[in-house]
Design an enzyme around this catalytic site. Structure first.
Site, PDB file in Angstrom:
ATOM      1  N   CYS A  50       0.824  -1.213   0.000  1.00 18.88           N
ATOM      2  CA  CYS A  50       0.000   0.000   0.000  1.00 18.88           C
ATOM      3  C   CYS A  50       0.859   1.263   0.000  1.00 18.88           C
ATOM      4  CB  CYS A  50      -0.930  -0.011   1.206  1.00 18.88           C
ATOM      5  SG  CYS A  50      -1.868   1.501   1.375  1.00 18.88           S
ATOM      6  N   CYS A 110      -1.470   1.605  -3.164  1.00 18.73           N
ATOM      7  CA  CYS A 110      -2.503   2.642  -2.968  1.00 18.73           C
ATOM      8  C   CYS A 110      -1.951   4.065  -2.901  1.00 18.73           C
ATOM      9  CB  CYS A 110      -3.274   2.407  -1.668  1.00 18.73           C
ATOM     10  SG  CYS A 110      -3.471   0.709  -1.187  1.00 18.73           S
ATOM     11  N   LYS A 126       0.008   5.303  -6.048  1.00 17.79           N
ATOM     12  CA  LYS A 126      -1.016   5.312  -7.111  1.00 17.79           C
ATOM     13  C   LYS A 126      -1.920   6.525  -6.986  1.00 17.79           C
ATOM     14  CE  LYS A 126      -4.786   4.074  -6.391  1.00 17.79           C
ATOM     15  NZ  LYS A 126      -5.259   2.711  -6.185  1.00 17.79           N
ATOM     16  N   ALA A 140      12.428 -13.742   5.804  1.00 20.50           N
ATOM     17  CA  ALA A 140      12.195 -14.741   6.850  1.00 20.50           C
ATOM     18  C   ALA A 140      11.671 -16.029   6.229  1.00 20.50           C
ATOM     19  CB  ALA A 140      11.191 -14.208   7.859  1.00 20.50           C
ATOM     20  N   TYR A 169      -8.937  -3.476 -11.176  1.00 18.45           N
ATOM     21  CA  TYR A 169      -8.626  -2.202 -10.521  1.00 18.45           C
ATOM     22  C   TYR A 169      -7.372  -1.546 -11.126  1.00 18.45           C
ATOM     23  CZ  TYR A 169     -11.403  -3.292  -6.246  1.00 18.45           C
ATOM     24  OH  TYR A 169     -12.385  -3.560  -5.333  1.00 18.45           O
ATOM     25  N   ILE A 170      -6.281  -2.312 -11.165  1.00 21.92           N
ATOM     26  CA  ILE A 170      -4.996  -1.698 -11.497  1.00 21.92           C
ATOM     27  C   ILE A 170      -4.968  -1.251 -12.954  1.00 21.92           C
ATOM     28  CG2 ILE A 170      -2.498  -2.082 -11.624  1.00 21.92           C
ATOM     29  CD1 ILE A 170      -2.730  -3.870  -9.169  1.00 21.92           C
ATOM     30  N   GLU A 187      -7.203   1.866 -13.341  1.00 23.00           N
ATOM     31  CA  GLU A 187      -6.634   3.040 -12.678  1.00 23.00           C
ATOM     32  C   GLU A 187      -5.422   3.572 -13.444  1.00 23.00           C
ATOM     33  OE1 GLU A 187      -8.049   2.152  -8.095  1.00 23.00           O
ATOM     34  OE2 GLU A 187      -5.976   1.714  -8.616  1.00 23.00           O
ATOM     35  N   ARG A 211     -14.805  -6.771 -13.950  1.00 20.99           N
ATOM     36  CA  ARG A 211     -15.636  -7.925 -13.602  1.00 20.99           C
ATOM     37  C   ARG A 211     -15.827  -7.968 -12.088  1.00 20.99           C
ATOM     38  NH1 ARG A 211     -14.630 -13.318 -12.581  1.00 20.99           N
ATOM     39  NH2 ARG A 211     -12.405 -13.118 -13.018  1.00 20.99           N
ATOM     40  N   GLY A 265      -3.661  -9.231 -12.366  1.00 23.31           N
ATOM     41  CA  GLY A 265      -3.901  -9.844 -11.067  1.00 23.31           C
ATOM     42  C   GLY A 265      -2.651  -9.941 -10.215  1.00 23.31           C
ATOM     43  N   HIS A 322     -27.488  20.148  -0.830  1.00 20.69           N
ATOM     44  CA  HIS A 322     -27.625  20.738  -2.158  1.00 20.69           C
ATOM     45  C   HIS A 322     -26.660  21.903  -2.355  1.00 20.69           C
ATOM     46  CE1 HIS A 322     -29.704  21.789  -5.830  1.00 20.69           C
ATOM     47  NE2 HIS A 322     -29.770  23.039  -5.423  1.00 20.69           N
ATOM     48  N   GLU A 338     -26.433  14.216  -3.426  1.00 25.74           N
ATOM     49  CA  GLU A 338     -27.839  14.421  -3.047  1.00 25.74           C
ATOM     50  C   GLU A 338     -28.769  13.520  -3.860  1.00 25.74           C
ATOM     51  OE1 GLU A 338     -29.885  18.159  -4.123  1.00 25.74           O
ATOM     52  OE2 GLU A 338     -28.084  18.669  -5.240  1.00 25.74           O
TER      53      GLU A 338
HETATM   54  P1  NDP Z   1      -7.798  -7.922 -10.602  1.00 27.31           P
HETATM   55  O1  NDP Z   1      -7.928  -9.307 -10.111  1.00 27.31           O
HETATM   56  O2  NDP Z   1      -8.699  -6.873 -10.103  1.00 27.31           O
HETATM   57  O3  NDP Z   1      -7.887  -7.922 -12.184  1.00 27.31           O
HETATM   58  C1  NDP Z   1      -7.076  -8.740 -12.964  1.00 27.31           C
HETATM   59  C2  NDP Z   1      -7.477  -8.542 -14.406  1.00 27.31           C
HETATM   60  O4  NDP Z   1      -6.572  -9.239 -15.246  1.00 27.31           O
HETATM   61  C3  NDP Z   1      -8.863  -9.078 -14.695  1.00 27.31           C
HETATM   62  O5  NDP Z   1      -9.480  -8.179 -15.570  1.00 27.31           O
HETATM   63  C4  NDP Z   1      -8.582 -10.410 -15.353  1.00 27.31           C
HETATM   64  O6  NDP Z   1      -9.549 -10.793 -16.263  1.00 27.31           O
HETATM   65  C5  NDP Z   1      -7.309 -10.107 -16.103  1.00 27.31           C
HETATM   66  N1  NDP Z   1      -6.497 -11.284 -16.363  1.00 27.31           N
HETATM   67  C6  NDP Z   1      -6.150 -12.248 -15.486  1.00 27.31           C
HETATM   68  N2  NDP Z   1      -5.379 -13.166 -16.087  1.00 27.31           N
HETATM   69  C7  NDP Z   1      -5.241 -12.782 -17.375  1.00 27.31           C
HETATM   70  C8  NDP Z   1      -4.569 -13.320 -18.501  1.00 27.31           C
HETATM   71  N3  NDP Z   1      -3.880 -14.449 -18.421  1.00 27.31           N
HETATM   72  N4  NDP Z   1      -4.649 -12.651 -19.665  1.00 27.31           N
HETATM   73  C9  NDP Z   1      -5.368 -11.515 -19.764  1.00 27.31           C
HETATM   74  N5  NDP Z   1      -6.013 -10.954 -18.740  1.00 27.31           N
HETATM   75  C10 NDP Z   1      -5.957 -11.583 -17.553  1.00 27.31           C
HETATM   76  O7  NDP Z   1      -6.268  -7.596 -10.351  1.00 27.31           O
HETATM   77  P2  NDP Z   1      -5.466  -6.240 -10.327  1.00 27.31           P
HETATM   78  O8  NDP Z   1      -4.109  -6.650 -10.746  1.00 27.31           O
HETATM   79  O9  NDP Z   1      -6.141  -5.161 -11.070  1.00 27.31           O
HETATM   80  O10 NDP Z   1      -5.490  -5.867  -8.786  1.00 27.31           O
HETATM   81  C11 NDP Z   1      -5.130  -6.827  -7.789  1.00 27.31           C
HETATM   82  C12 NDP Z   1      -5.894  -6.591  -6.521  1.00 27.31           C
HETATM   83  O11 NDP Z   1      -5.367  -5.448  -5.888  1.00 27.31           O
HETATM   84  C13 NDP Z   1      -7.368  -6.290  -6.722  1.00 27.31           C
HETATM   85  O12 NDP Z   1      -8.144  -7.441  -6.731  1.00 27.31           O
HETATM   86  C14 NDP Z   1      -7.704  -5.420  -5.555  1.00 27.31           C
HETATM   87  O13 NDP Z   1      -8.131  -6.228  -4.519  1.00 27.31           O
HETATM   88  C15 NDP Z   1      -6.374  -4.765  -5.212  1.00 27.31           C
HETATM   89  N6  NDP Z   1      -6.375  -3.344  -5.637  1.00 27.31           N
HETATM   90  C16 NDP Z   1      -7.268  -2.486  -5.087  1.00 27.31           C
HETATM   91  C17 NDP Z   1      -7.292  -1.169  -5.466  1.00 27.31           C
HETATM   92  C18 NDP Z   1      -8.278  -0.246  -4.860  1.00 27.31           C
HETATM   93  O14 NDP Z   1      -8.841  -0.568  -3.824  1.00 27.31           O
HETATM   94  N7  NDP Z   1      -8.557   0.896  -5.487  1.00 27.31           N
HETATM   95  C19 NDP Z   1      -6.364  -0.650  -6.455  1.00 27.31           C
HETATM   96  C20 NDP Z   1      -5.490  -1.636  -6.982  1.00 27.31           C
HETATM   97  C21 NDP Z   1      -5.501  -2.928  -6.580  1.00 27.31           C
HETATM   98  P3  NDP Z   1     -10.885 -11.559 -15.833  1.00 27.31           P
HETATM   99  O15 NDP Z   1     -11.770 -10.501 -15.236  1.00 27.31           O
HETATM  100  O16 NDP Z   1     -11.420 -12.091 -17.110  1.00 27.31           O
HETATM  101  O17 NDP Z   1     -10.481 -12.597 -14.861  1.00 27.31           O
END
Ligand code: NDP
Length: 458
Positions: free
Chosen positions: A43, A48, A51, A115, A179-180, A183, A206, A263, A437, A442
């Protein structure tokens, strides 16, 4: 003499680990925390916080556009990436220092080492010997995952590198729809980088409400981001012109940088969990119960390494609940229901509770209240951006099951909505709250008519 060197040994000085370590140490326990990188975790160091600074930096371009409509002349403004990076890095160093101070002030010891568990009570601190602890907390977080199997995958960067680019590219492609990806697409686009977002599915984000997903995608396009759906990489080729992404559908796309935000995975490599017999779940995360207990009685795990809800405040609450239960004789567990979250896309999203689809699936009949409107601030600049506000209400009980906001300050707004939803607010109670307002929020308490999608029977 004490049987172990420490009462608690925490592996990982991120949000969850630090909160648990501090609370435990303040109770009088002998606590140490191992961290192989900088104190602060994802974070603070590479998530976070930096970012959000990048989001702030990138929003000024759009603000300048809006300002023109109000009579300002913002022409000639320019952005200095290196100056921004310096400011950001100084602040991250300051915050990391505060984490160190807070740990020390609480009486916890920090060990800068990787560790590795040798058994359920013995921890090897790589290059620094071994220590023993009565209780162990695993709080090692997650790491970005990117594919390696297709040709040219070695050219891919992840968010880790995106925080430290030596210079801004002219063109970037971001793969992923979470998310990432969303963003960073907003960040780079706002900073003037020609940005393409590629997502393999039918729509981005999703897991979020479908109306939110399509709304955000449309608004991103209005801001100039190219959103390519239903396609993914087959290969990346380095050419004299840049990096050419060969896609499974649609044309090849040439950019200067390819970032994957596909991810994050629990960071368990090299931890020696097998030496202590700690079980992982099918997703490769440390398997825990509601009290963050692993299958080994003196070992717990909190935060992203457990892959429950991967958000900083959740890790903090899980860490705090662990410390309360184990060091304050207060056996509480964190309730993962109704955790609000925000996507700092541009425009941003705030959401709490169920999407319409999940609510229909879980509760049957639901009432939907939905409003799309132009944000007042943009009135003069001529853009056609829209906000979205949506409530999902259980028809039988009239409890609000989900609240979804897309628009400026949505992340701020959703925090307060989360209080009400967590308390089980009904639509009638919600509507009895007088509006503030003129605000975007609102609209939340003035939606009287149920939403009927065009073409649907009333
Ligand atoms: P996410 O799990 O949110 O999204 C991963 C994305 O990558 C999905 O759209 C997924 O598609 C796609 N994907 C996965 N595998 C493949 C592949 N082999 N080829 C192509 N596309 C693929 O992960 P992020 O990396 O965006 O973020 C990780 C986590 O970090 C989040 O889940 C969240 O919890 C946390 N985060 C929170 C934030 C916030 O609170 N604002 C900001 C940033 C991160 P599909 O949907 O089809 O599976």
């Amino acid at each position: 003499m004490a049987k172990y060197d420490y009462d608690l040994f925490v592996i990982g000085a991120g949000s969850g680990g630090v909160r648990a370590a501090r609370l435990a140490a303040v109770s009088g326990a002998r606590v140490a925390v191992a961290e192989e990188h900088r104190v602060g975790g994802t974070c603070v160091i590479r998530g976070c916080v930096p970012k959000k600074f990048m989001v702030y930096a990138s929003e000024f371009a759009h603000e300048a556009q809006i300002a023109e409509g109000y009579g300002w002349s913002a022409s000639g403004a320019s952005f200095d990436w290196k100056r921004f990076l310096d400011a950001k890095d100084r602040e991250i160093a300051r915050l990391s220092g505060i984490y160190v101070t807070n740990l020390s002030n609480a009486g916890a010891e920090i060990v800068h080492a990787k560790a590795r568990l040798q058994d359920a009570h013995t921890i090897e601190l790589v290059g620094k010997g071994t220590v023993t602890a009565e209780k162990i907390l695993i709080a090692t977080g997650g790491r970005p995952w990117k594919p390696t199997e297709f040709p040219g995958a070695e050219h891919i960067i992840t968010s880790e590198e995106a925080f430290h680019l030596p210079e801004l590219p002219k063109r970037i492609m971001i793969a992923g729809g979470g998310y990432i990806a969303v963003e960073f697409a907003g960040i780079f686009n706002g900073l003037g980088v020609d940005t393409t977002l590629v997502y393999r599915g039918a729509n981005i984000l999703r897991g979020f409400d479908d109306d939110v997903r399509s709304h955000v995608a449309e608004e991103m396009k209005k801001r100039g981001i190219k959103v390519v759906l239903g396609s993914q990489h087959r290969a990346i080729e380095k050419t004299p012109g840049g990096l050419v992404s060969r896609m499974t559908a649609g044309a090849d796309i040439e950019t200067d940088l390819v970032m994957f935000a596909t991810g994050r995975r629990p960071y368990v490599e090299g931890l020696g969990l097998e030496n202590a017999g700690v079980r992982l779940n099918d997703a490769g995360a440390v398997a825990v119960d509601a009290f963050s207990r692993t299958n080994v009685e003196n070992i717990w795990a909190v935060g992203d390494v457990t892959d429950r809800i991967n958000l900083t405040p959740v890790a903090i609450r899980e860490g705090a609940a662990f410390a309360q239960a184990e060091f304050y004789d207060n056996p509480i567990s964190f309730d993962h229901d109704m955790v609000a979250s925000a996507v700092f896309s541009q425009p941003p999203v705030g959401a709490v509770g169920l999407s319409e689809a999940d609510a229909r699936h879980l509760h049957g009949k639901v009432d939907i209240y939905l409003s799309r409107f132009r944000p007042m601030k943009t009135t003069f600049y001529g853009g056609d951006e829209r906000c979205l506000i949506k409530l999902v209400v259980d028809q039988a009980s009239q409890k609000i099951l989900g609240c979804h906001v897309v628009g400026a300050d949505a992340p701020e707004i959703i925090q307060m909505a989360a209080v009400a939803l967590k308390m089980g607010v009904t639509k009638q109670q919600w509507d009895s709250t007088c509006a503030v307002h003129p605000t975007l929020a609102e609209e939340l308490v003035t939606m009287r008519d149920k939403y009927v999608p065009q073409g649907a029977a009333a």
